[in-house]
Write a protein that holds these residues in place. Structure first.
Motif, PDB file in Angstrom:
ATOM      1  N   TRP A 169     -18.732   0.970 -68.950  1.00  8.87           N
ATOM      2  CA  TRP A 169     -18.749   1.749 -70.181  1.00  8.87           C
ATOM      3  C   TRP A 169     -17.424   1.609 -70.920  1.00  8.87           C
ATOM      4  O   TRP A 169     -16.366   1.423 -70.312  1.00  8.87           O
ATOM      5  N   ILE A 170     -17.538   1.660 -72.222  1.00  5.46           N
ATOM      6  CA  ILE A 170     -16.383   1.597 -73.108  1.00  5.46           C
ATOM      7  C   ILE A 170     -16.209   2.969 -73.741  1.00  5.46           C
ATOM      8  O   ILE A 170     -17.153   3.513 -74.320  1.00  5.46           O
ATOM      9  N   HIS A 171     -15.026   3.547 -73.611  1.00  3.96           N
ATOM     10  CA  HIS A 171     -14.776   4.878 -74.153  1.00  3.96           C
ATOM     11  C   HIS A 171     -14.734   4.834 -75.684  1.00  3.96           C
ATOM     12  O   HIS A 171     -14.434   3.788 -76.277  1.00  3.96           O
ATOM     13  N   PRO A 172     -15.011   5.967 -76.345  1.00  2.00           N
ATOM     14  CA  PRO A 172     -15.021   5.989 -77.819  1.00  2.00           C
ATOM     15  C   PRO A 172     -13.730   5.482 -78.449  1.00  2.00           C
ATOM     16  O   PRO A 172     -13.761   4.786 -79.462  1.00  2.00           O
ATOM     17  N   ASP A 173     -12.573   5.813 -77.840  1.00  2.60           N
ATOM     18  CA  ASP A 173     -11.308   5.379 -78.427  1.00  2.60           C
ATOM     19  C   ASP A 173     -11.037   3.895 -78.200  1.00  2.60           C
ATOM     20  O   ASP A 173     -10.101   3.334 -78.760  1.00  2.60           O
ATOM     21  N   GLN A 174     -11.891   3.231 -77.397  1.00  2.00           N
ATOM     22  CA  GLN A 174     -11.742   1.796 -77.166  1.00  2.00           C
ATOM     23  C   GLN A 174     -12.746   0.981 -77.983  1.00  2.00           C
ATOM     24  O   GLN A 174     -12.617  -0.240 -78.072  1.00  2.00           O
ATOM     25  N   ALA A 175     -13.744   1.669 -78.545  1.00  4.68           N
ATOM     26  CA  ALA A 175     -14.815   0.984 -79.272  1.00  4.68           C
ATOM     27  C   ALA A 175     -14.502   0.904 -80.758  1.00  4.68           C
ATOM     28  O   ALA A 175     -13.918   1.833 -81.330  1.00  4.68           O
ATOM     29  N   LYS A 176     -14.886  -0.183 -81.380  1.00  6.52           N
ATOM     30  CA  LYS A 176     -14.631  -0.380 -82.803  1.00  6.52           C
ATOM     31  C   LYS A 176     -15.330   0.682 -83.640  1.00  6.52           C
ATOM     32  O   LYS A 176     -14.769   1.191 -84.620  1.00  6.52           O
ATOM     33  N   ALA A 177     -16.563   1.033 -83.260  1.00  5.45           N
ATOM     34  CA  ALA A 177     -17.326   2.045 -83.995  1.00  5.45           C
ATOM     35  C   ALA A 177     -16.969   3.464 -83.560  1.00  5.45           C
ATOM     36  O   ALA A 177     -17.562   4.427 -84.041  1.00  5.45           O
ATOM     37  N   GLU A 178     -16.006   3.580 -82.613  1.00  2.05           N
ATOM     38  CA  GLU A 178     -15.528   4.876 -82.112  1.00  2.05           C
ATOM     39  C   GLU A 178     -16.653   5.695 -81.489  1.00  2.05           C
ATOM     40  O   GLU A 178     -16.692   6.915 -81.580  1.00  2.05           O
ATOM     41  N   LYS A 179     -17.590   4.998 -80.850  1.00  3.04           N
ATOM     42  CA  LYS A 179     -18.656   5.641 -80.094  1.00  3.04           C
ATOM     43  C   LYS A 179     -18.723   4.996 -78.718  1.00  3.04           C
ATOM     44  O   LYS A 179     -18.546   3.782 -78.582  1.00  3.04           O
ATOM     45  N   ALA A 180     -18.972   5.807 -77.699  1.00  5.29           N
ATOM     46  CA  ALA A 180     -19.040   5.277 -76.340  1.00  5.29           C
ATOM     47  C   ALA A 180     -20.155   4.241 -76.223  1.00  5.29           C
ATOM     48  O   ALA A 180     -21.220   4.382 -76.835  1.00  5.29           O
ATOM     49  N   ILE A 181     -19.898   3.210 -75.445  1.00  4.64           N
ATOM     50  CA  ILE A 181     -20.879   2.135 -75.253  1.00  4.64           C
ATOM     51  C   ILE A 181     -21.183   2.004 -73.764  1.00  4.64           C
ATOM     52  O   ILE A 181     -20.267   1.838 -72.945  1.00  4.64           O
TER      53      ILE A 181
END
Length: 364
Positions: A224-236
């Motif tokens: 999983w990618i945390h929101p602060d790490q995602a370009k769209a600022e949503k968890a992936i």
């Protein structure tokens, strides 16, 4: 005293109280007292109008930049914004916001398109020919700040329309599976692992280079990618393929925190000399970027029949529009429509060459 000279200086300075009653001291920039007095009197009238008549104070570009950087301090691309703002400083500098008009924007646009050079530690300087996209990013910063000054801060009442340069529509850059294997064979072992994982998951470069073991559940085959790490600022949520799990197991034990370390640290640069040499050896264009591995992953999915709405969710794209660039690679849903026609038809609707006749002609 309202006008004075500092010790050892020939320049006149003024001292006034602004609309809020705060004492303001500044240089007039002139040695001529009459000119200094004129500036003093003009400022005094402006402060009085602001206090008594409610006239808005004139704000400068510098003031707007300071407020913009303060409000956007959490923006991921803030350093890129700073780079554009540094370039703009020589053109806008201490200008008042109401002085920024279409003519000035046109001058800035023209100047931004000029070629320039960047010095290198070794070898000749690197020549840069700014693309339309670079010019547009600079213009977008101006537009964003002026709109904030007008709509949110209420510093100005109008701002000029800022036309953007037309950007060419780019083709999606991707490689075949055979090309990918060839490229992998020319990379260093630590780069091979990252590249294979990128092609299995479609994650962005930094999400791979800075992936931590705390973001992985091998038992559930999930990352999983945390929101602060995602370009769209949503968890992936990232489902892991069997190949991705195998790659992670091979990385296990190399570092307590980082999944893909190099000399005990996460990799910060992928466009290295080794990467460029591998591209050349594999016969791939030198402009092929690490990010194009994400395009490759998406292209393979589209070719294999993954629905675009599923691909959007897998890739963590914020809008369906971003996934449409791969739509031309996925045509399976159109295949059965192609065979519905039985032959060429005239305007009146009569078959010219029915399919049976065409087959007979070919056999003959």
């Amino acid at each position: 005293m309202s006008l004075y000279k500092r010790k050892g200086s020939s320049i006149w300075w003024y001292e006034l109280k602004d609309a809020s009653g705060k004492r303001v001291q500044n240089s007039t920039g002139t040695e001529i007292k009459e000119h200094a007095q004129e500036l003093h009197d003009r400022l005094k009238v402006q402060f009085w109008e602001q206090k008594r008549l409610g006239v808005k104070a004139r704000r400068t570009w510098h003031e707007a930049v300071i407020r913009y950087l303060s409000e956007k301090s959490q923006k991921k691309t803030l350093e890129t914004d700073r780079s554009h703002l540094r370039w703009l400083d020589s053109y806008l500098g201490s200008r008042h916001l109401d002085e920024i008009n279409r003519d000035l924007i046109a001058d800035i646009t023209k100047a931004r398109q000029q070629s320039y050079e960047i010095a290198r530690k070794k070898g000749p300087p690197r020549k840069i020919d700014p693309k339309s996209s670079t010019v547009n990013r600079t213009l977008e910063i101006i537009r964003a700040i002026l709109r904030l000054a007008r709509d949110d801060w209420e510093w100005i009442t109008v701002c000029p329309n800022i036309p953007m340069k037309k950007e060419p529509t780019k083709r999606v850059s991707w490689i075949t599976r055979e090309q990918a294997e060839t490229l992998l064979s020319h990379l260093a072992p630590h780069q091979q692992s990252m590249m294979r994982f990128s092609l299995e998951t479609g994650l962005r470069r930094r999400n791979v280079t800075h992936l931590e073991w705390g973001q992985i559940d091998l038992e559930r085959r999930l990352a999983w990618i945390h929101p602060d790490q995602a370009k769209a600022e949503k968890a992936i949520g990232v489902p892991l393929s069997k190949e991705a799990v195998l790659i992670l197991r091979q990385q296990w034990g190399q570092h307590a925190v980082w999944v893909f370390p190099y000399n005990g640290k996460p990799i910060t640069q992928t466009a290295t000399k080794t990467w460029r040499a591998a591209l050349k050896a594999a016969g791939l264009p030198e402009g092929f970027r690490w990010h194009d591995l994400r395009h490759t992953w998406a292209s393979w999915h589209a070719q294999d029949g993954t629905p675009l709405h599923v691909l959007q969710e897998l890739g963590g794209w914020a809008s369906a529009e971003m996934v449409q660039r791969y739509a031309h690679l996925s045509t399976q849903h159109l295949a059965h429509f192609v065979d519905r026609r039985v032959g060429l038809k005239l305007v009146g609707g009569t078959d010219v060459f029915p399919t049976v006749q065409l087959l007979a002609i070919k056999k003959g």
